[in-house]
Design a protein around this motif. Sequence first.
Motif, PDB file in Angstrom:
ATOM      1  N   PRO A 172       6.797  -6.462   5.323  1.00  0.00           N
ATOM      2  CA  PRO A 172       7.586  -5.509   4.790  1.00  0.00           C
ATOM      3  C   PRO A 172       8.774  -4.988   5.681  1.00  0.00           C
ATOM      4  O   PRO A 172       8.558  -5.298   6.832  1.00  0.00           O
ATOM      5  CB  PRO A 172       6.922  -4.075   4.616  1.00  0.00           C
ATOM      6  N   PRO A 173      10.023  -4.753   5.374  1.00  0.00           N
ATOM      7  CA  PRO A 173      11.194  -4.623   6.202  1.00  0.00           C
ATOM      8  C   PRO A 173      10.991  -3.377   7.308  1.00  0.00           C
ATOM      9  O   PRO A 173      10.262  -2.410   6.821  1.00  0.00           O
ATOM     10  CB  PRO A 173      12.452  -4.337   5.295  1.00  0.00           C
TER      11      PRO A 173
ATOM     12  N   ALA B 232      17.527   0.770   6.169  1.00  0.00           N
ATOM     13  CA  ALA B 232      18.663   1.113   6.384  1.00  0.00           C
ATOM     14  C   ALA B 232      19.718  -0.238   6.223  1.00  0.00           C
ATOM     15  O   ALA B 232      20.697  -0.105   5.821  1.00  0.00           O
ATOM     16  CB  ALA B 232      19.007   1.545   8.098  1.00  0.00           C
ATOM     17  N   GLY B 233      19.118  -1.497   6.451  1.00  0.00           N
ATOM     18  CA  GLY B 233      19.983  -2.536   6.189  1.00  0.00           C
ATOM     19  C   GLY B 233      19.748  -3.235   4.825  1.00  0.00           C
ATOM     20  O   GLY B 233      20.199  -4.163   4.367  1.00  0.00           O
ATOM     21  N   MET B 234      19.146  -2.279   3.867  1.00  0.00           N
ATOM     22  CA  MET B 234      18.752  -2.794   2.590  1.00  0.00           C
ATOM     23  C   MET B 234      20.111  -2.195   1.557  1.00  0.00           C
ATOM     24  O   MET B 234      20.367  -1.314   1.739  1.00  0.00           O
ATOM     25  CB  MET B 234      17.516  -2.222   1.930  1.00  0.00           C
ATOM     26  N   SER B 235      20.272  -3.141   0.679  1.00  0.00           N
ATOM     27  CA  SER B 235      21.096  -2.753  -0.545  1.00  0.00           C
ATOM     28  C   SER B 235      20.607  -1.657  -1.301  1.00  0.00           C
ATOM     29  O   SER B 235      19.422  -1.582  -1.397  1.00  0.00           O
ATOM     30  CB  SER B 235      22.084  -3.853  -1.244  1.00  0.00           C
TER      31      SER B 235
ATOM     32  N   LYS C  97      15.777   0.011  -4.574  1.00  0.00           N
ATOM     33  CA  LYS C  97      15.214   0.195  -5.864  1.00  0.00           C
ATOM     34  C   LYS C  97      14.067  -0.874  -6.275  1.00  0.00           C
ATOM     35  O   LYS C  97      12.961  -0.073  -6.667  1.00  0.00           O
ATOM     36  CB  LYS C  97      16.442   0.348  -7.062  1.00  0.00           C
ATOM     37  N   ASN C  98      14.166  -1.837  -5.929  1.00  0.00           N
ATOM     38  CA  ASN C  98      12.949  -2.720  -6.134  1.00  0.00           C
ATOM     39  C   ASN C  98      11.866  -2.445  -5.299  1.00  0.00           C
ATOM     40  O   ASN C  98      10.701  -2.568  -5.402  1.00  0.00           O
ATOM     41  CB  ASN C  98      13.503  -4.351  -5.696  1.00  0.00           C
ATOM     42  N   GLU C  99      12.061  -2.099  -4.277  1.00  0.00           N
ATOM     43  CA  GLU C  99      10.899  -1.586  -3.348  1.00  0.00           C
ATOM     44  C   GLU C  99      10.313  -0.583  -3.817  1.00  0.00           C
ATOM     45  O   GLU C  99       8.791  -0.263  -3.771  1.00  0.00           O
ATOM     46  CB  GLU C  99      11.386  -1.368  -1.903  1.00  0.00           C
ATOM     47  N   LYS C 100      10.951   0.437  -4.293  1.00  0.00           N
ATOM     48  CA  LYS C 100      10.313   1.651  -4.934  1.00  0.00           C
ATOM     49  C   LYS C 100       9.553   1.316  -5.947  1.00  0.00           C
ATOM     50  O   LYS C 100       8.439   1.777  -6.326  1.00  0.00           O
ATOM     51  CB  LYS C 100      11.499   2.575  -5.264  1.00  0.00           C
TER      52      LYS C 100
END
Length: 176
Positions: free
Chosen positions: A85-86, A90-93, A98-101
């Motif tokens: 997992p990242p 902060a560095g995510m678009s 949204k995909n992570e949620k």
Amino acid sequence: MSKPAIVPETSAAGIAVDPRTLERVIPESRRPDGTVRKQIKIRPGFTPQEDVRRFRGTRQAQMDASALPKGHIIGWAPPPQAATPPASKAGMSKAQKKNEKRKEKRKEKKEETEKVKDSWEDEDEGEVVEGKGTGTTSSEREDLHTADKPNWAVASESKDASADALADKLDKLEVR
């Protein structure tokens, strides 16, 4: 113009950029007997023999760039790394967040359905299949033997269970 580094990078010949004057120099050094060598200024544009790189033609440079590392086996690819997992979002678009949620919600929903019922008396949630600790209801299970969908691999288990239930009913009905 940016400031030069406090500890200047030196070339193979020992040439560095003086941070105060921004000239190329060989810095002063100490001899083994303890005396100090003076700093030597280098003329602009002069490149000593140690710093001259070997000439490589365009084809040679392309071959060097496409060459495989030493010990590499052709056709072998390293195994994929386990997904980690990242560390921060902060560095995510926006799409990645949204995909992570969505992924987290799916995981929570899956954990929720895998829970075993605490109370066997709750009939509004459906029957829990015996021998299966997944908490799925009998209507959701596809591998059950029913009159509509016969599954003969499971049918022998259900026959044993129904035979036991029938024997219990007969014992209750027995007149003494």
